[in-house]
Design an enzyme around this catalytic site. Structure first.
Site, PDB file in Angstrom:
ATOM      1  N   HIS A  75       0.836  -1.198   0.000  1.00  0.00           N
ATOM      2  CA  HIS A  75       0.000   0.000   0.000  1.00  0.00           C
ATOM      3  C   HIS A  75       0.875   1.254   0.000  1.00  0.00           C
ATOM      4  O   HIS A  75       1.773   1.378   0.827  1.00  0.00           O
ATOM      5  CB  HIS A  75      -0.882   0.039   1.257  1.00  0.00           C
ATOM      6  CG  HIS A  75      -2.023  -0.935   1.214  1.00  0.00           C
ATOM      7  ND1 HIS A  75      -3.138  -0.796   1.997  1.00  0.00           N
ATOM      8  CD2 HIS A  75      -2.216  -2.050   0.468  1.00  0.00           C
ATOM      9  CE1 HIS A  75      -3.978  -1.784   1.734  1.00  0.00           C
ATOM     10  NE2 HIS A  75      -3.435  -2.569   0.822  1.00  0.00           N
ATOM     11  N   TYR A 204      -8.935   4.916   8.281  1.00  0.00           N
ATOM     12  CA  TYR A 204      -9.114   5.213   9.704  1.00  0.00           C
ATOM     13  C   TYR A 204     -10.196   6.290   9.786  1.00  0.00           C
ATOM     14  O   TYR A 204      -9.992   7.394   9.261  1.00  0.00           O
ATOM     15  CB  TYR A 204      -7.825   5.765  10.308  1.00  0.00           C
ATOM     16  CG  TYR A 204      -6.695   4.758  10.442  1.00  0.00           C
ATOM     17  CD1 TYR A 204      -6.496   4.074  11.634  1.00  0.00           C
ATOM     18  CD2 TYR A 204      -5.826   4.508   9.380  1.00  0.00           C
ATOM     19  CE1 TYR A 204      -5.465   3.162  11.774  1.00  0.00           C
ATOM     20  CE2 TYR A 204      -4.784   3.584   9.507  1.00  0.00           C
ATOM     21  CZ  TYR A 204      -4.616   2.917  10.709  1.00  0.00           C
ATOM     22  OH  TYR A 204      -3.592   2.011  10.835  1.00  0.00           O
ATOM     23  N   PRO A 296      -3.526  -0.681  19.059  1.00  0.00           N
ATOM     24  CA  PRO A 296      -3.300  -1.064  17.655  1.00  0.00           C
ATOM     25  C   PRO A 296      -3.495   0.043  16.624  1.00  0.00           C
ATOM     26  O   PRO A 296      -3.205  -0.159  15.443  1.00  0.00           O
ATOM     27  CB  PRO A 296      -4.311  -2.199  17.428  1.00  0.00           C
ATOM     28  CG  PRO A 296      -5.321  -2.064  18.506  1.00  0.00           C
ATOM     29  CD  PRO A 296      -4.650  -1.421  19.658  1.00  0.00           C
ATOM     30  N   LYS A 300       1.669  -0.746  15.087  1.00  0.00           N
ATOM     31  CA  LYS A 300       3.105  -0.807  15.399  1.00  0.00           C
ATOM     32  C   LYS A 300       3.552  -2.066  16.146  1.00  0.00           C
ATOM     33  O   LYS A 300       4.746  -2.384  16.175  1.00  0.00           O
ATOM     34  CB  LYS A 300       3.493   0.408  16.268  1.00  0.00           C
ATOM     35  CG  LYS A 300       3.478   1.715  15.532  1.00  0.00           C
ATOM     36  CD  LYS A 300       4.701   1.860  14.650  1.00  0.00           C
ATOM     37  CE  LYS A 300       4.569   2.966  13.643  1.00  0.00           C
ATOM     38  NZ  LYS A 300       4.473   2.547  12.266  1.00  0.00           N
ATOM     39  N   TYR A 388       4.159   6.278  10.233  1.00  0.00           N
ATOM     40  CA  TYR A 388       3.334   5.124   9.863  1.00  0.00           C
ATOM     41  C   TYR A 388       4.160   4.075   9.105  1.00  0.00           C
ATOM     42  O   TYR A 388       4.043   2.882   9.374  1.00  0.00           O
ATOM     43  CB  TYR A 388       2.140   5.589   9.015  1.00  0.00           C
ATOM     44  CG  TYR A 388       1.048   4.553   8.936  1.00  0.00           C
ATOM     45  CD1 TYR A 388       0.200   4.322  10.018  1.00  0.00           C
ATOM     46  CD2 TYR A 388       0.856   3.784   7.785  1.00  0.00           C
ATOM     47  CE1 TYR A 388      -0.800   3.358   9.967  1.00  0.00           C
ATOM     48  CE2 TYR A 388      -0.139   2.818   7.715  1.00  0.00           C
ATOM     49  CZ  TYR A 388      -0.961   2.615   8.818  1.00  0.00           C
ATOM     50  OH  TYR A 388      -1.945   1.647   8.763  1.00  0.00           O
TER      51      TYR A 388
END
Ligand code: RFL
Ligand code: PHB
Length: 394
Positions: A75, A204, A296, A300, A388
């Site tokens: 991604h 998200y 979560p 990570k 990220y």
């Protein structure tokens, strides 16, 4: 009583323990890996799904990346959603081409177990009652029970990779370490559904009714989460209620719709931040969730586990090769820099995206202002993107 001897005893066959066993094998260091559960359980346990670039690079470098490269979904962006609009954070464009790979943790575990079994690694499932002693001597001992037989392994080092309720951590006298913890007043209800993802990247979503997350495992299987009350039981969430919440929380103003399908698995996960310092006592080294836990939201946990054992594996290799103990002495401090960065990022993502029970309207306004800033400022988006995909040096 059976007595065994090895160089490194590893407790726990999660991503941390299995990867460490593999790294050590490649350095010609012998280990015995002791796992409480059976092989099938370990290979089916559904958990994380996002591998940072550094984790992908590590798995490839140690020769277990073949299926991940074939089946993992690379991604180049993720979405933040609020007020019915989705905003793409262009991870790769913002980080000089780095990306994340969506590949289930249980697939990573399967690949590592298969590799170990392939070369006859000492991998012992169904081991109960692990007990450690002589940690501050040169020959620590791990004792356990397998199939009714007491066994004892004497070794040079112990790696405690036994997850967040670590029995290894409990073997360290309380005065020898400090812990930091934060519990969050919500949980995640997660489902795995036999339906193609409704979007080809992770979303998200901030919503008045609570956070929601759209992720995936394969082109045919979707992974979804909704924020729920920490005391909620699964019975309170029949499939229909889960889909209804997901549809409301993930809805956008442009008519996009969520694919629904049979629910294959459903579970509730509590949210917690936890760190212990130092991550070591005598000849016991803790790695992964045994030493630190993140909520979560930042994706990570598994990545930190892999990063720890890369450092530990290399430090042990150096000790066996040259007798130099400096890298082992630095193990805790070098891991903790990355751990605290990830703790902060995971707390930040969690705080920005969830509704906190009893919060005043001011809080929601602040969250939305922050989300808008991340989605409109290149500097803020870059900061989120580099965290990220994973930072090399922190
Ligand atoms: P694990 O995977 O918990 O493995 C520990 C192993 O030790 C065994 N064990 C024992 N064995 C012998 N004796 C004992 N006394 C033992 N006690 C325990 C256990 O059976 C197990 O096999 O720890 P490890 O290796 O440190 O790996 C950590 C990760 O599993 C964890 O951080 C992640 O799953 C967290 N996480 C995520 N991490 C990510 O990097 N990306 C994600 O997208 C992500 N999503 C998630 C997550 C965790 C979640 N849950 C369920 C907590 C999503 C969720 C919902
Ligand atoms: C997942 O796919 O399970 C997943 C993705 C992103 C997260 C956590 C879990 O932050």
């Amino acid at each position: 009583m059976t007595r065994l001897q090895t160089q490194v005893t590893i407790v726990g066959a999660g991503p941390a323990g299995l990867t460490l066993a593999h790294i050590l094998h490649r350095h010609g260091i012998e280990s015995i890996l002791i796992e409480r559960r059976d092989r099938e359980y370990v290979e089916r346990r559904l958990r994380a799904g996002v591998l940072e670039q550094g984790s992908v690079d590590l798995l490839r470098a140690i020769g277990v990346g073949e299926r991940m490269d074939r089946e993992g979904l690379v991604h180049h962006g993720v979405h933040l959603q609020f007020e019915g609009e989705r905003h793409r954070i262009a991870l790769s464009d913002l980080t000089g081409g780095r990306a994340i790979t969506v590949y289930g943790q249980h697939e990573v575990v399967k690949d590592l177990v298969a590799a170990q079994v392939g070369y006859g690694g000492a991998l012992m499932f169904d081991c109960d009652g692990v007990h450690l002693r002589d940690l501050t001597t040169e020959h620590p001992v791990v004792r356990f029970n397998r199939g009714g037989v007491e066994q004892e392994v004497q070794c040079d080092f112990i790696a405690g990779c036994d997850g967040s309720h670590s029995a290894c951590r409990s073997a360290i006298p309380a005065a020898q370490f400090t812990t930091w913890e934060r519990k969050y007043p919500f949980s995640w209800l997660g489902i795995l559904a036999a339906v193609p993802p409704s979007l080809d990247e992770i979303v998200y979503a901030w919503h008045e009714r609570g956070f929601a997350l759209h992720s995936m495992r394969t082109p045919q299987v979707t992974r979804l989460y909704v924020q729920c009350h920490p005391d909620d039981k699964l019975e309170a969430w029949p499939d229909q209620r889960v889909w209804e919440e997901l549809k409301v929380r993930l809805a956008t103003a442009d008519g996009w719709s969520l694919n629904e399908g049979p629910v294959l698995e459903k579970s509730i996960t509590a949210m917690r931040s936890f760190v212990m310092e130092p991550m070591q006592h005598g000849r016991l080294y803790l790695a992964g969730d045994a030493a630190h836990v993140v909520p979560p939201t930042g994706a990570k946990g598994m990545n930190l586990a892999l990063a720890d054992v890369r450092v530990l594996g290399d430090a042990l290799a150096r000790w066996y090769r040259t007798g130099d103990s400096a890298p082992l002495e630095r193990y805790s401090s070098s891991c903790l820099r990355r751990v605290w960065r990830a703790e902060h990022f995971s707390w930040w993502m969690t705080s920005m995206l969830h509704r906190f029970p009893g919060e005043d309207p001011f809080q929601a306004k602040l969250q939305l202002a922050q989300l808008r800033y991340v989605c409109t400022s290149v500097a803020a988006a870059t900061s989120m993107a580099e965290n990220y995909v994973g930072l090399d040096d922190v």
